[in-house]
Design an enzyme around this catalytic site. Structure first.
Site, PDB file in Angstrom:
ATOM      1  N   ASP A  68     -18.786 -10.322  -8.592  1.00 44.07           N
ATOM      2  CA  ASP A  68     -18.634  -9.439  -7.435  1.00 44.07           C
ATOM      3  C   ASP A  68     -18.010  -8.105  -7.846  1.00 44.07           C
ATOM      4  O   ASP A  68     -18.391  -7.048  -7.343  1.00 44.07           O
ATOM      5  CB  ASP A  68     -17.775 -10.118  -6.379  1.00 44.07           C
ATOM      6  CG  ASP A  68     -17.764  -9.350  -5.062  1.00 44.07           C
ATOM      7  OD1 ASP A  68     -18.849  -8.961  -4.596  1.00 44.07           O
ATOM      8  OD2 ASP A  68     -16.661  -9.119  -4.524  1.00 44.07           O
ATOM      9  N   GLU A  90       0.846  -1.178   0.000  1.00 39.05           N
ATOM     10  CA  GLU A  90       0.000   0.000   0.000  1.00 39.05           C
ATOM     11  C   GLU A  90       0.892   1.242   0.000  1.00 39.05           C
ATOM     12  O   GLU A  90       1.964   1.254   0.612  1.00 39.05           O
ATOM     13  CB  GLU A  90      -0.901   0.025   1.240  1.00 39.05           C
ATOM     14  CG  GLU A  90      -1.889  -1.132   1.323  1.00 39.05           C
ATOM     15  CD  GLU A  90      -2.989  -1.047   0.283  1.00 39.05           C
ATOM     16  OE1 GLU A  90      -3.125   0.027  -0.347  1.00 39.05           O
ATOM     17  OE2 GLU A  90      -3.716  -2.040   0.092  1.00 39.05           O
TER      18      GLU A  90
END
Length: 310
Positions: free
Chosen positions: A257, A232
């Protein structure tokens, strides 16, 4: 007179062999026809090599205009050598043009042909397709021209790209019907997130999570989850962290999804609105916060344009 062996054994950049072939072709001899067909085959192979080179990322330390020039020369010679062994194209050309040559010999001159036809007829197109990819022709009732475009497009893609697309195309098209986002955009994102399927998130027992899009398991997720290490970017600085991701029973579930996430989450409304081109789609995802990597949009745009341009 130049022979087929002379033509394919010579250097691809040897102008004298090409000029000799032109002079020999004027005699309309079978040997000259075979040599010309093999030269055409070499040109076709070189075009495929060039397309594959363009689709391959170039991040080498020694890449330069000079290396590109020598790489191009090498590819030309590789095409020449491959054509000397044959891939089937030359034989098809010889068969079709020989028929046209015989027909021209019987011509009374009223149609103005005056020699061998130079265009690729529909029969020749069909012969080419059947010799190179018969299943691609029989699999669909498309026109010969459309099938021909598909064969060329498919042959120009690297093997791992084509395998990835063949495996997931149907699921991407189903998601396209739900979201309106082009299937090729979603295939590009799945390729980026999963490393072309080679960096799939694995569960504790090593089984596949089928999470193609790196979707995390938030508080409202009721399905299975898997913990995985991810990178991240916090204030532009990459940090390794353990995050909880969603797990699916199949790739079809992953696409469904993903389609549901983009269709029902308000933060992605503008993504769908800007999905008219690859760059707009990629930048829309980044602005919506789909990923923290500051280069995410550029990476995704490059993958889509380089591998799923049509």
């Amino acid at each position: 007179m130049i022979t087929p062996n002379d033509a394919t054994a010579s250097l691809a950049i040897d102008a004298r062999s090409i000029e000799s072939l032109k002079q020999s072709a004027k005699q309309n001899s079978p040997e000259a026809l075979k040599a010309a067909a093999q030269q055409f085959e070499a040109l076709f192979v070189n075009m495929m090599l060039k397309s594959m080179r363009e689709a391959t990322p170039k991040e080498g330390l020694f890449d330069s205009e000079q290396t590109k020039m020598y790489q191009s020369m090498l590819d030309q010679q590789l095409g020449q050598n491959m054509a000397s062994r044959g891939i089937g194209l030359a034989e098809v050309l010889i068969r079709q043009l020989s028929v046209n040559q015989d027909a021209a010999a019987l011509d009374d001159g009223t149609n103005g042909s005056g020699g061998v036809q130079t265009g690729l007829t529909e029969t020749l197109k069909t012969d080419l397709l059947q010799s190179m990819s018969p299943r691609a022709v029989r699999a669909s009732p498309r026109t010969t021209e459309e099938a021909g475009d598909a064969v060329v497009s498919k042959s120009s893609k690297p093997a791992h790209v084509q395998a990835f697309q063949d495996k997931l195309q149907a699921h991407a098209e189903a998601a396209e019907r739900s979201t309106g986002i082009p299937a090729r955009f979603m295939l590009g994102q799945a390729a980026l997130e999963s490393g072309w399927g080679k960096r799939m998130i694995r569960t504790a027992d090593g089984s596949n999570s089928h999470n193609l899009f790196g979707i995390k398991a938030t508080a409202n997720w009721k399905g299975r989850t898997v913990d995985a290490v991810t990178t991240e970017y916090i204030d532009g600085v990459p940090q390794r962290r353990v995050e909880k991701f969603r797990a699916y029973d199949s790739y079809a579930d992953s696409f469904r999804d993903y389609a549901n996430l983009l269709s029902n989450n308000p933060r992605y409304e503008k993504v769908i609105a800007n999905a008219r081109d690859a760059e707009g789609f990629a930048r829309g995802l980044q602005r919506a916060g789909y990923a923290t990597d500051p280069e995410y949009a550029n990476k995704l745009t490059n993958i889509i344009k380089s591998n799923f341009s049509s």
